[in-house]
Design a protein around this motif. Sequence first.
Motif, PDB file in Angstrom:
ATOM      1  N   GLY A  28       0.823  -1.214   0.000  1.00 35.48           N
ATOM      2  CA  GLY A  28       0.000   0.000   0.000  1.00 35.48           C
ATOM      3  C   GLY A  28       0.853   1.256   0.000  1.00 35.48           C
ATOM      4  N   PHE A  29       1.888   1.274   0.818  1.00 30.91           N
ATOM      5  CA  PHE A  29       2.786   2.431   0.862  1.00 30.91           C
ATOM      6  C   PHE A  29       3.509   2.614  -0.476  1.00 30.91           C
ATOM      7  N   LEU A  30       4.051   1.522  -1.014  1.00 30.34           N
ATOM      8  CA  LEU A  30       4.766   1.602  -2.295  1.00 30.34           C
ATOM      9  C   LEU A  30       3.831   2.060  -3.406  1.00 30.34           C
ATOM     10  N   ASN A  31       2.647   1.474  -3.444  1.00 32.35           N
ATOM     11  CA  ASN A  31       1.688   1.813  -4.483  1.00 32.35           C
ATOM     12  C   ASN A  31       1.312   3.294  -4.419  1.00 32.35           C
ATOM     13  N   ASN A  32       1.080   3.819  -3.228  1.00 30.55           N
ATOM     14  CA  ASN A  32       0.754   5.243  -3.089  1.00 30.55           C
ATOM     15  C   ASN A  32       1.901   6.115  -3.576  1.00 30.55           C
ATOM     16  N   GLY A  33       3.123   5.719  -3.259  1.00 27.56           N
ATOM     17  CA  GLY A  33       4.284   6.479  -3.723  1.00 27.56           C
ATOM     18  C   GLY A  33       4.386   6.492  -5.242  1.00 27.56           C
ATOM     19  N   TYR A  34       4.167   5.338  -5.857  1.00 26.89           N
ATOM     20  CA  TYR A  34       4.209   5.245  -7.318  1.00 26.89           C
ATOM     21  C   TYR A  34       3.090   6.068  -7.948  1.00 26.89           C
ATOM     22  N   GLU A  35       1.885   5.952  -7.404  1.00 32.51           N
ATOM     23  CA  GLU A  35       0.746   6.694  -7.960  1.00 32.51           C
ATOM     24  C   GLU A  35       0.989   8.203  -7.871  1.00 32.51           C
ATOM     25  N   ASN A  36       1.512   8.676  -6.741  1.00 34.07           N
ATOM     26  CA  ASN A  36       1.803  10.107  -6.595  1.00 34.07           C
ATOM     27  C   ASN A  36       2.862  10.561  -7.586  1.00 34.07           C
ATOM     28  N   PHE A  37       3.868   9.727  -7.817  1.00 35.56           N
ATOM     29  CA  PHE A  37       4.917  10.072  -8.785  1.00 35.56           C
ATOM     30  C   PHE A  37       4.336  10.206 -10.192  1.00 35.56           C
ATOM     31  N   PHE A  38       3.563   9.211 -10.631  1.00 36.77           N
ATOM     32  CA  PHE A  38       3.053   9.216 -11.998  1.00 36.77           C
ATOM     33  C   PHE A  38       1.941  10.234 -12.210  1.00 36.77           C
ATOM     34  N   LYS A  39       1.294  10.658 -11.127  1.00 35.20           N
ATOM     35  CA  LYS A  39       0.251  11.679 -11.215  1.00 35.20           C
ATOM     36  C   LYS A  39       0.824  12.985 -11.789  1.00 35.20           C
ATOM     37  N   LYS A  40       2.106  13.251 -11.512  1.00 34.51           N
ATOM     38  CA  LYS A  40       2.765  14.453 -12.039  1.00 34.51           C
ATOM     39  C   LYS A  40       2.788  14.457 -13.568  1.00 34.51           C
ATOM     40  N   PHE A  41       2.657  13.274 -14.162  1.00 38.15           N
ATOM     41  CA  PHE A  41       2.679  13.127 -15.615  1.00 38.15           C
ATOM     42  C   PHE A  41       1.291  12.800 -16.166  1.00 38.15           C
ATOM     43  N   LEU A  43      -0.589  10.306 -15.431  1.00 35.71           N
ATOM     44  CA  LEU A  43      -0.679   8.875 -15.694  1.00 35.71           C
ATOM     45  C   LEU A  43      -0.909   8.132 -14.384  1.00 35.71           C
ATOM     46  N   THR A  44      -1.398   6.913 -14.497  1.00 38.98           N
ATOM     47  CA  THR A  44      -1.414   6.001 -13.359  1.00 38.98           C
ATOM     48  C   THR A  44      -0.203   5.071 -13.505  1.00 38.98           C
ATOM     49  N   SER A  45       0.124   4.364 -12.453  1.00 34.26           N
ATOM     50  CA  SER A  45       1.255   3.441 -12.547  1.00 34.26           C
ATOM     51  C   SER A  45       0.951   2.326 -13.547  1.00 34.26           C
ATOM     52  N   GLN A  46      -0.314   1.913 -13.653  1.00 34.94           N
ATOM     53  CA  GLN A  46      -0.674   0.891 -14.640  1.00 34.94           C
ATOM     54  C   GLN A  46      -0.505   1.420 -16.065  1.00 34.94           C
ATOM     55  N   GLN A  47      -0.886   2.670 -16.302  1.00 35.93           N
ATOM     56  CA  GLN A  47      -0.701   3.246 -17.635  1.00 35.93           C
ATOM     57  C   GLN A  47       0.778   3.344 -17.972  1.00 35.93           C
ATOM     58  N   TYR A  48       1.592   3.750 -16.996  1.00 39.41           N
ATOM     59  CA  TYR A  48       3.033   3.786 -17.222  1.00 39.41           C
ATOM     60  C   TYR A  48       3.554   2.399 -17.549  1.00 39.41           C
ATOM     61  N   ASN A  49       3.115   1.406 -16.793  1.00 42.93           N
ATOM     62  CA  ASN A  49       3.571   0.038 -17.012  1.00 42.93           C
ATOM     63  C   ASN A  49       3.236  -0.414 -18.429  1.00 42.93           C
ATOM     64  N   ALA A  50       2.036  -0.113 -18.891  1.00 38.66           N
ATOM     65  CA  ALA A  50       1.639  -0.485 -20.251  1.00 38.66           C
ATOM     66  C   ALA A  50       2.515   0.224 -21.284  1.00 38.66           C
ATOM     67  N   LEU A  51       2.752   1.508 -21.087  1.00 41.84           N
ATOM     68  CA  LEU A  51       3.607   2.250 -22.025  1.00 41.84           C
ATOM     69  C   LEU A  51       5.028   1.694 -22.033  1.00 41.84           C
ATOM     70  N   ARG A  52       5.517   1.335 -20.860  1.00 40.59           N
ATOM     71  CA  ARG A  52       6.872   0.759 -20.754  1.00 40.59           C
ATOM     72  C   ARG A  52       6.961  -0.542 -21.550  1.00 40.59           C
ATOM     73  N   ILE A  53       5.933  -1.370 -21.455  1.00 36.14           N
ATOM     74  CA  ILE A  53       5.898  -2.634 -22.200  1.00 36.14           C
ATOM     75  C   ILE A  53       5.836  -2.357 -23.698  1.00 36.14           C
ATOM     76  N   LEU A  54       5.000  -1.415 -24.084  1.00 39.32           N
ATOM     77  CA  LEU A  54       4.854  -1.086 -25.514  1.00 39.32           C
ATOM     78  C   LEU A  54       6.146  -0.513 -26.085  1.00 39.32           C
ATOM     79  N   ARG A  55       6.862   0.285 -25.281  1.00 40.61           N
ATOM     80  CA  ARG A  55       8.156   0.812 -25.749  1.00 40.61           C
ATOM     81  C   ARG A  55       9.129  -0.333 -25.993  1.00 40.61           C
ATOM     82  N   GLY A  56       9.086  -1.343 -25.137  1.00 40.81           N
ATOM     83  CA  GLY A  56       9.975  -2.498 -25.301  1.00 40.81           C
ATOM     84  C   GLY A  56       9.672  -3.306 -26.545  1.00 40.81           C
TER      85      GLY A  56
END
Length: 166
Positions: A28-41, A43-56
């Motif tokens: 829960g703590f890690l997830n909140n930290g990730y969500e707050n980070f990606f909110k600046k862009f 995005l959600t962490s899941q959206q980032y994860n999908a984009l990261r996979i697609l870039r690969g």
Amino acid sequence: MNLNEQLSITTFRNDWQKASMSLLYTYGFLNNGYENFFKKFSLTSQQYNALRILRGQYPTPVSTSFLREKMLDKMSDASRLVSRLNAKGFVTVAQNPADKRLVNIVISDKGLEILDAIDIDLYQLDGLLQGLTEQEAGVLVDLLQKVRDSIMTAEERLAAYETLTA
């Protein structure tokens, strides 16, 4: 404050339950930290994860099932996730010419640009585990792999048992 107090649990059945509850609580703590980070862009962490996979996979198109298989969260709704990324212009979606039931997903130039911007600040997420030394982080990685292996083995045993009793 110890884990018992944080979770309002007086006693645990055993250390396996305590470890499991501790992992979930820490997630829960890690997830909140990730969500707050990606909110600046925006995005959600899941959206980032999908984009990261697609870039690969770029420039090769992938299906939603491929994306779901590679995602960190296997329970995510990949179709809805792709629709949101498409609406933001981060991916292009086209019908698969060989199988009309499938779509081909490719990261767009705008998607690649947002990932480049995120990559600059991605190191900030490492700070979420700043209480560990790098060696301790390595030990944690090894222990978590043992947990995943144990879960997969348990799932295989359960599947085999269900096949036998069916």
